[in-house]
Design a protein around this motif. Sequence first.
Motif, short mmCIF file in Angstrom:
data_model
loop_
_atom_site.label_atom_id
_atom_site.label_comp_id
_atom_site.label_asym_id
_atom_site.label_seq_id
_atom_site.Cartn_x
_atom_site.Cartn_y
_atom_site.Cartn_z
N ASP A 164 33.06 -15.33 6.56
CA ASP A 164 33.61 -14.31 7.09
C ASP A 164 33.71 -13.94 8.61
N GLY A 165 33.00 -15.22 9.10
CA GLY A 165 33.25 -15.37 10.62
C GLY A 165 32.50 -14.35 11.28
N LEU A 166 31.43 -13.84 10.64
CA LEU A 166 30.65 -12.76 11.24
C LEU A 166 29.05 -12.76 11.54
N PRO A 167 28.44 -12.56 12.56
CA PRO A 167 27.09 -12.62 12.77
C PRO A 167 26.25 -11.85 11.75
N VAL A 168 24.86 -12.24 11.70
CA VAL A 168 24.06 -11.15 10.92
C VAL A 168 22.63 -10.79 11.85
N TYR A 169 22.56 -9.35 11.26
CA TYR A 169 21.31 -8.83 12.07
C TYR A 169 20.17 -8.74 11.19
N LEU A 170 19.00 -8.41 11.45
CA LEU A 170 17.80 -8.08 10.71
C LEU A 170 16.83 -7.55 11.71
N GLU A 171 15.90 -6.93 11.07
CA GLU A 171 14.61 -6.67 11.80
C GLU A 171 13.48 -7.18 11.08
N SER A 172 12.53 -7.58 11.89
CA SER A 172 11.30 -8.17 11.25
C SER A 172 10.03 -7.54 12.01
N SER A 173 9.15 -7.08 11.22
CA SER A 173 7.88 -6.66 11.77
C SER A 173 6.70 -7.38 11.63
N LYS A 174 7.13 -8.63 11.02
CA LYS A 174 5.99 -9.66 10.96
C LYS A 174 6.07 -10.79 11.83
N PRO A 175 5.27 -11.02 12.89
CA PRO A 175 5.53 -11.80 13.95
C PRO A 175 5.31 -13.62 13.32
N ALA A 176 4.82 -13.74 12.50
CA ALA A 176 4.70 -15.03 11.73
C ALA A 176 6.19 -15.46 11.25
N ASN A 177 7.01 -14.42 10.99
CA ASN A 177 8.58 -14.80 10.38
C ASN A 177 9.37 -15.02 11.49
N LEU A 178 8.96 -14.71 12.58
CA LEU A 178 10.02 -15.09 13.66
C LEU A 178 10.34 -16.52 13.69
N PRO A 179 9.27 -17.38 13.76
CA PRO A 179 9.92 -18.83 13.91
C PRO A 179 10.64 -19.26 12.61
N VAL A 180 10.51 -18.55 11.74
CA VAL A 180 11.43 -19.10 10.46
C VAL A 180 12.77 -18.46 10.42
N TYR A 181 12.84 -17.19 10.98
CA TYR A 181 14.21 -16.86 11.12
C TYR A 181 14.80 -17.64 12.33
N GLU A 182 14.27 -18.05 13.34
CA GLU A 182 14.74 -18.93 14.34
C GLU A 182 15.18 -20.15 14.00
N HIS A 183 14.46 -20.88 12.78
CA HIS A 183 14.78 -22.09 12.31
C HIS A 183 16.13 -21.69 11.79
N PHE A 184 16.68 -20.73 11.31
CA PHE A 184 17.92 -20.59 10.53
C PHE A 184 18.68 -20.06 11.68
N GLY A 185 18.42 -20.01 12.81
CA GLY A 185 19.50 -19.71 14.16
C GLY A 185 19.49 -18.50 14.69
N PHE A 186 18.56 -17.50 14.17
CA PHE A 186 18.42 -16.36 14.70
C PHE A 186 17.78 -16.24 16.15
N THR A 187 17.96 -15.27 16.95
CA THR A 187 17.44 -15.08 18.14
C THR A 187 16.96 -13.63 18.24
N VAL A 188 15.80 -13.37 19.01
CA VAL A 188 15.31 -12.28 19.25
C VAL A 188 16.17 -11.56 20.29
N LEU A 189 16.58 -10.25 19.88
CA LEU A 189 17.37 -9.42 21.01
C LEU A 189 16.38 -8.42 21.73
N GLY A 190 15.53 -8.00 20.91
CA GLY A 190 14.60 -7.10 21.52
C GLY A 190 13.51 -6.40 20.73
N GLU A 191 12.70 -5.80 21.12
CA GLU A 191 11.49 -5.01 20.39
C GLU A 191 11.74 -3.38 20.43
N VAL A 192 11.38 -3.23 19.32
CA VAL A 192 11.26 -1.74 19.07
C VAL A 192 9.65 -1.28 18.69
N GLU A 193 9.38 -0.44 19.52
CA GLU A 193 7.93 -0.09 19.15
C GLU A 193 8.18 1.52 18.14
#
Length: 210
Positions: A164-193
């Motif tokens: 579709d030529g579109l970006p993908v968004y998600l939210e993760s609450s598990k720090p250990a998953n961040l590198p996994v998503y980064e491996h697939f091209g995701f970058t952190v936009l910000g943190e929500v407490e």
Amino acid sequence: MSRMSMTNTTNAANAANSPRPATIDDAAAISATLTRAFDDDPMMRWFFPDEATREAGLGRYFATIFTRQYGRHGVCERTESAASFWVPPGAQDKAVPDAETVQELTEILGDRAPLFREAVELAAEHGPQEPHWYLAVVGADPAAQGQGHGSALLRSGLAKADADGLPVYLESSKPANLPVYEHFGFTVLGEVELPGGGPTLWAMRRPAAA
């Protein structure tokens, strides 16, 4: 092991972690898989703090959001040991819980329901404005860790977003998953407490592949 038996074993493994569309008939299997997958998730443990009732609560929670929200309006896929719920841009207004779903979730969450509503509203405030695919849920049974189930589902959904030529968004609450998503091209936009002393949510974005 003979070449033929090795091939059969490989084919069986590939079939087990090959994504396929999830239907409402899969609700029991999917809720059981996601219950095991999210047992140690910080946000789920915050919503279901009682260890004695967490398994039952998670099972009802995932069965409800699958059968009443994402299974009706999203793109849901599964393997033998994992499941994913995606929402394409055209379905995002429909995939929000209706009044009956809200009531059912309130009953499931009990006295944690107000915190759940606050968390959903807070996450929505930080949501993207551009057209996008949203990865609502992805989880694999820990017993199948390392067998490629979660990765297969991620690749399948990302391919649809790329088509579709579109970006993908998600939210993760598990720090250990961040590198996994980064491996697939995701970058952190910000943190929500999250309110009420809840865990941190990391908002992530992956651009459409060139």
